[in-house]
Design an enzyme around this catalytic site. Structure first.
Site, PDB file in Angstrom:
ATOM      1  N   SER A  20       0.817  -1.208   0.000  1.00 12.67           N
ATOM      2  CA  SER A  20       0.000   0.000   0.000  1.00 12.67           C
ATOM      3  C   SER A  20       0.849   1.255   0.000  1.00 12.67           C
ATOM      4  CB  SER A  20      -0.919   0.012   1.229  1.00 12.67           C
ATOM      5  OG  SER A  20      -1.545   1.267   1.389  1.00 12.67           O
ATOM      6  N   LYS A  21       0.355   2.287  -0.688  1.00 11.40           N
ATOM      7  CA  LYS A  21       1.047   3.580  -0.709  1.00 11.40           C
ATOM      8  C   LYS A  21       1.000   4.256   0.655  1.00 11.40           C
ATOM      9  CE  LYS A  21      -3.054   5.955  -2.552  1.00 11.40           C
ATOM     10  NZ  LYS A  21      -3.583   6.733  -3.709  1.00 11.40           N
ATOM     11  N   ARG A  22       0.186   3.721   1.562  1.00  8.91           N
ATOM     12  CA  ARG A  22       0.087   4.313   2.898  1.00  8.91           C
ATOM     13  C   ARG A  22       1.189   3.842   3.830  1.00  8.91           C
ATOM     14  NH1 ARG A  22      -5.038   2.986   1.162  1.00  8.91           N
ATOM     15  NH2 ARG A  22      -6.501   4.724   0.939  1.00  8.91           N
ATOM     16  N   GLU A  23       2.054   2.932   3.359  1.00  8.15           N
ATOM     17  CA  GLU A  23       3.081   2.377   4.234  1.00  8.15           C
ATOM     18  C   GLU A  23       4.066   3.431   4.723  1.00  8.15           C
ATOM     19  OE1 GLU A  23       5.061  -1.226   3.141  1.00  8.15           O
ATOM     20  OE2 GLU A  23       3.269  -2.091   2.250  1.00  8.15           O
TER      21      GLU A  23
END
Length: 549
Positions: free
Chosen positions: A256-259
């Site tokens: 995920s790009k939220r990492e």
């Protein structure tokens, strides 16, 4: 009817930088278009005004170009189907929304946030997903005007057909969605902007897109989009859909790009006595933005995240393409590695050049199983691509990297850089090469000593005393060549009856402050006699204890 030429598209939302999942989507669309002699379009889906970030569109385009993915139509390229930013196409969408409303295939609605929350709560009690059901009588334009006069939010919903929908997917075959599974969904928000599900259908039609290749998470959007297409363009054949498998991280969750923001938030929370005002200053944001970010209520633009991480000395996981660039990976590596996530070229092929990827790319070889983003394998790929890269190509990649990270090594001429690359054979990343060579280009007073290296190498096993002897021998050396330096160090090690490391490591720590550098003989020669002696003298002076042999 169907269009003769294969047309694919990549349509990112500028709510963040290009992450590896998006890059894989762009790559697969681009590879297929090139394989079929077709056209690849870049379209920016920027209708979510609140979530768009100011730097994302530029970074997405820069990252695609770095990967070698050039679009045939799109921003900065132009083409017959522009504009290519959805925010500039509102008049187009308004026309088709009006068509649906006039044909009673869409309708205005005025639900308040509170009313929608009641619906969600009821669905939760019934352990169901919220499926919006249209009113028995559809509101007309006069109803919409009355609602606006009362300052109510007015949206437009699409009236989903009350029949099951079958999606034919290249990867997953036929997927059936029951009639009651998908409710009427919003196609125009209260701010007048179209939703993603509506705008992408209109754009795919107008841009003559023949194949929609995207991630598996979009499969649930497909029945609604398919129904919209058939309502608007009943005589035009649907695009072919191919939903790629999910890419998972080594921890088992979806990549995920939220990492990165998640990792930074965790680091900040774990820190003690942290100055939030300083973080705001470093990130060029307000204190309120820092506080809401820490609470998980908002995210930050990626430059702010990177700046705060650098200030804290925190290493965040690479997730965006620019992260891998700044970590010293080659674009050829990333393209090769991403191409094998959810696609099997057949045989035992792994390390593949771009032209080979294009020649054998086939949608029928997309896999259903989840693919693992194996960072150790990526590093092995990069090591091999660095080895295979031609001299001029690798040199240019290295120069681009040095410029991007503002390394002092960029001051070197091409001849020096070529030598650094030559003696760095077998290295894993360009960052490793930069890290091992930067000491040569620092001023002598800029060397910072690693405390562990000083303790282990200089203050034990007669390290300082050996360094003094090395200094004396280098001082009288007439020809300061790699061969003479190597001979001297090896002879001294033999004389002291110790391994070469016992002689070379004290010298290495004195020159660069750590135990890691380019090969020591080359390092000394490239640094030069004057600087080498000056750094040894500084080291001997700064380190207080001088044991005798």
């Amino acid at each position: 009817m169907r269009f003769a030429m294969v047309v694919t598209r990549f349509a990112p939302s500028p709510t963040g930088y290009l992450h590896v999942g998006g890059a894989r989507t762009a790559l697969f669309n681009w590879l297929f278009a090139r394989r079929m002699g077709g056209k690849f379009i870049l379209r920016i889906e920027d209708t979510d005004i609140k979530r768009n970030t100011p730097t994302a569109t530029r970074q997405v385009m820069d990252d695609l170009r770095w990967l070698g993915i050039q679009w045939d139509e799109g921003p900065e390229v132009s083409g017959p189907n522009g504009p290519y930013l959805q925010s500039q196409r509102r008049d187009i969408y308004d026309k088709y929304i009006k068509q649906l409303v006039d044909e009673k295939k869409a309708y205005c609605c005025f639900d308040t946030p509170e009313e929608l929350q009641v619906m969600r709560d009821q669905a939760e009690v019934e352990k169901k997903s919220l499926v919006y059901r249209r009113p028995k009588e559809l509101p007309d334009e006069s109803d919409a005007e009355k609602a606006k006069a009362q300052c109510k939010s007015v949206t437009v919903r699409f009236a989903m057909p009350l029949t099951e929908i079958v999606v034919t997917d290249v990867v997953r075959g036929e997927v059936t969605f029951a009639a009651d599974q998908i409710g009427d969904f919003i196609i125009q928000k209260s701010d007048g902007f179209p939703t993603y599900n509506f705008a992408c259908v209109v754009d795919d039609y107008l841009m003559k897109v023949t194949h929609v290749i995207r991630g598996q998470e979009h499969l649930m959007n497909t029945p609604g989009q398919q129904a919209l297409w058939q309502a608007l363009f009943p005589d035009i054949q649907l695009p072919k859909y191919a939903h790629m498998s999910v890419t998972i991280s080594e921890t088992g969750g979806k990549l995920s790009k939220r990492e990165r923001p998640k990792a930074l938030r965790k680091i900040i929370k774990a820190a003690q006595d942290i100055d939030l005002e300083k973080l705001a200053e470093v990130g060029n944001i307000t204190l309120e933005e820092v506080e809401t970010f820490i609470k998980g209520k908002t995210t930050l633009d990626m430059p702010s995240i990177d700046a705060i991480a650098d200030y804290l000395g925190a290493a965040l996981p690479e997730i965006n393409i620019v992260d891998f660039f700044r970590s010293g990976y080659l674009p050829e590596t990333m393209v090769n590695f991403l191409a094998l996530l959810g696609w099997n070229p057949g045989g035992d092929r792994e390390i593949m050049p771009l032209d080979e990827l294009i020649d054998c790319f086939d949608l029928s070889r997309l896999t259903k199983a989840n693919s693992l983003f194996d960072r150790r394998k990526l590093l092995a790929f990069n090591t091999e691509h660095i080895r295979q890269a031609g001299g001029e190509k690798l040199l240019q990649h290295f120069k681009d990297y040095l410029k991007a990270v503002e390394s002092p090594v960029i001051s070197a001429d091409d001849k020096m850089l070529e030598k650094i690359l030559e003696i760095s054979a077998g290295t894993k990343t360009l960052a490793d090469i930069e890290r091992k060579s930067r000491f040569i280009f620092l001023n002598n007073d800029q060397i910072e000593y690693d405390e562990k290296a000083v303790e282990k190498v200089l203050l034990k096993n007669d390290g300082l005393a050996i360094l003094q002897i090395v200094r004396d021998k280098l001082a009288v050396m007439e020809q300061f060549t790699e061969e003479n330096i190597e001979t001297m160090l090896r002879n001294l090690a033999e004389e002291k009856q110790v391994g070469l490391g016992r002689v070379a490591q004290p010298l290495r720590v004195a020159l660069c402050g750590t135990t890691v550098s380019l090969p020591i003989f080359d390092s000394v020669q490239m640094l030069g006699k004057e600087n080498t002696l000056a750094r040894i003298d500084t080291t001997l002076r700064k380190v207080e204890t001088r044991p005798q042999i």
